[in-house]
Design an enzyme around this catalytic site. Sequence first.
Site, mmCIF file in Angstrom:
data_model
loop_
_atom_site.group_PDB
_atom_site.id
_atom_site.type_symbol
_atom_site.label_atom_id
_atom_site.label_comp_id
_atom_site.label_asym_id
_atom_site.label_seq_id
_atom_site.Cartn_x
_atom_site.Cartn_y
_atom_site.Cartn_z
ATOM 1 N N THR A 150 53.412 1.398 -1.161
ATOM 2 C CA THR A 150 53.082 2.139 -0.239
ATOM 3 C C THR A 150 52.414 3.602 -0.576
ATOM 4 O O THR A 150 53.101 3.793 -1.183
ATOM 5 C CB THR A 150 54.205 2.395 1.011
ATOM 6 O OG1 THR A 150 54.799 1.102 1.051
ATOM 7 C CG2 THR A 150 54.305 2.937 1.688
ATOM 8 N N THR A 201 59.130 4.063 -1.762
ATOM 9 C CA THR A 201 57.874 2.778 -1.902
ATOM 10 C C THR A 201 59.448 1.296 -2.343
ATOM 11 O O THR A 201 59.882 2.201 -3.101
ATOM 12 C CB THR A 201 57.317 2.883 -2.558
ATOM 13 O OG1 THR A 201 56.240 1.708 -2.355
ATOM 14 C CG2 THR A 201 56.958 3.386 -3.705
ATOM 15 N N GLY A 202 59.091 0.667 -1.915
ATOM 16 C CA GLY A 202 59.640 -0.719 -2.288
ATOM 17 C C GLY A 202 60.192 -1.403 -1.317
ATOM 18 O O GLY A 202 59.711 -1.124 -0.452
ATOM 19 N N GLY A 204 62.081 -2.344 1.766
ATOM 20 C CA GLY A 204 61.743 -1.418 3.110
ATOM 21 C C GLY A 204 62.901 -1.395 2.974
ATOM 22 O O GLY A 204 63.995 -0.303 3.323
HETATM 23 C C1 SD4 Z 1 58.013 -1.759 3.333
HETATM 24 N N1 SD4 Z 1 58.447 0.806 1.434
HETATM 25 O O1 SD4 Z 1 56.877 -2.143 4.284
HETATM 26 C C2 SD4 Z 1 57.496 -0.455 1.969
HETATM 27 C C3 SD4 Z 1 56.066 -1.862 1.159
HETATM 28 C C4 SD4 Z 1 55.953 -0.935 0.185
HETATM 29 O O2 SD4 Z 1 56.248 -0.352 -2.032
HETATM 30 O O3 SD4 Z 1 56.159 0.189 0.165
HETATM 31 N N2 SD4 Z 1 55.674 -0.406 -1.168
HETATM 32 O O4 SD4 Z 1 59.143 -2.339 3.262
#
Ligand code: SD4
Length: 317
Positions: A150, A201-202, A204
């Site tokens: 993200t 980010t990661g 969610g």
């Molecule tokens: C999510 N946090 O939709 C986002 C995806 C993301 O690095 O950040 N990926 O969960």
Amino acid sequence: MWGIIATWRMALEGVSESAPQLAAGSAASTAVVDAVAAVEDFPFYKSVGYGGLPTENGEVELDAAFMDGDTLAFGAVGNLIDIANPVRVAQALSRQRYNSLLVGQGAREWALEQGFSDKAMLTERAMQHYRKRCRETLDKGLSPYDGHDTVGIIGLDKQGSMSVATSTSGLFMKKRGRIGDSPIMGSGFYCDSETGAATATGVGEDLMKGCTSYEIVRRMAGGMTPQQAADSVVFELEDKLMSRFGRVGDLSVVCMNRHGEFGAATNIKTFTFVVATEKQPLTVYLAERHREQTCYQPVDEAWMQAYAARIRAPIEE
Ligand code: SD4
């Protein structure tokens, strides 16, 4: 003082355009939204905006948010389909008194009413990734959720105002209708010009369990440096989820306080971020975890070249 910090190398082009504008006195809100929109527009970034990877049904559903740290106003969209720049819709929503978070068909209708452009966001390249992943998942039982990023960008302008914006296609192969942390205030982003801002980010589902971005800002308000706040929130959440939930996904964050000091933390091997401030020239850092502390160093030219080749490499179907 001015400053800008963003998750992932993919923010570099947008940040390199916004940083001089902040230096010249433009508003943090414009700087972050323009920088995120640049990432959304770039077709080779497969986890944000145009060219983003689809849901398991083969549709691109986009999430985005914007928050103004002066007024605490925010706007966000979830599962937005076929609108060119979700982050601009989010910023427009932040100017409304009500309906700050709109999802799905309602978000799309509102965006069209406001004059935002209808644009098919699914690219042939994203479909190639999709078909490949469908096959791999059938063949090898891969987790559909691997691979995501993200963009989250924080800006501080010379007037002392701060803003944050996020944008994502969410997790690859997510269920239709699934929303992650990125459009959820307090989890994927938070900004208060009197203290600072954070963005995540990661995975969610895990970032939301810690109200991650709000918690970082709260700790900065309590006197922690941005780096202390970022590390302590990420590693405490990781420990808590491991002991109480039995597993934990990727957790990465960046933050900045109102003095332009910044921090970054990650529980994964390679997390990159981009930062520029009045005191620090534009740099792409590679962050790595060392026990309960995140260390980072600038990426080298070889890394940058390998990255450029990787994101444009043909997809072998
Ligand atoms: C999510 N946090 O939709 C986002 C995806 C993301 O690095 O950040 N990926 O969960």
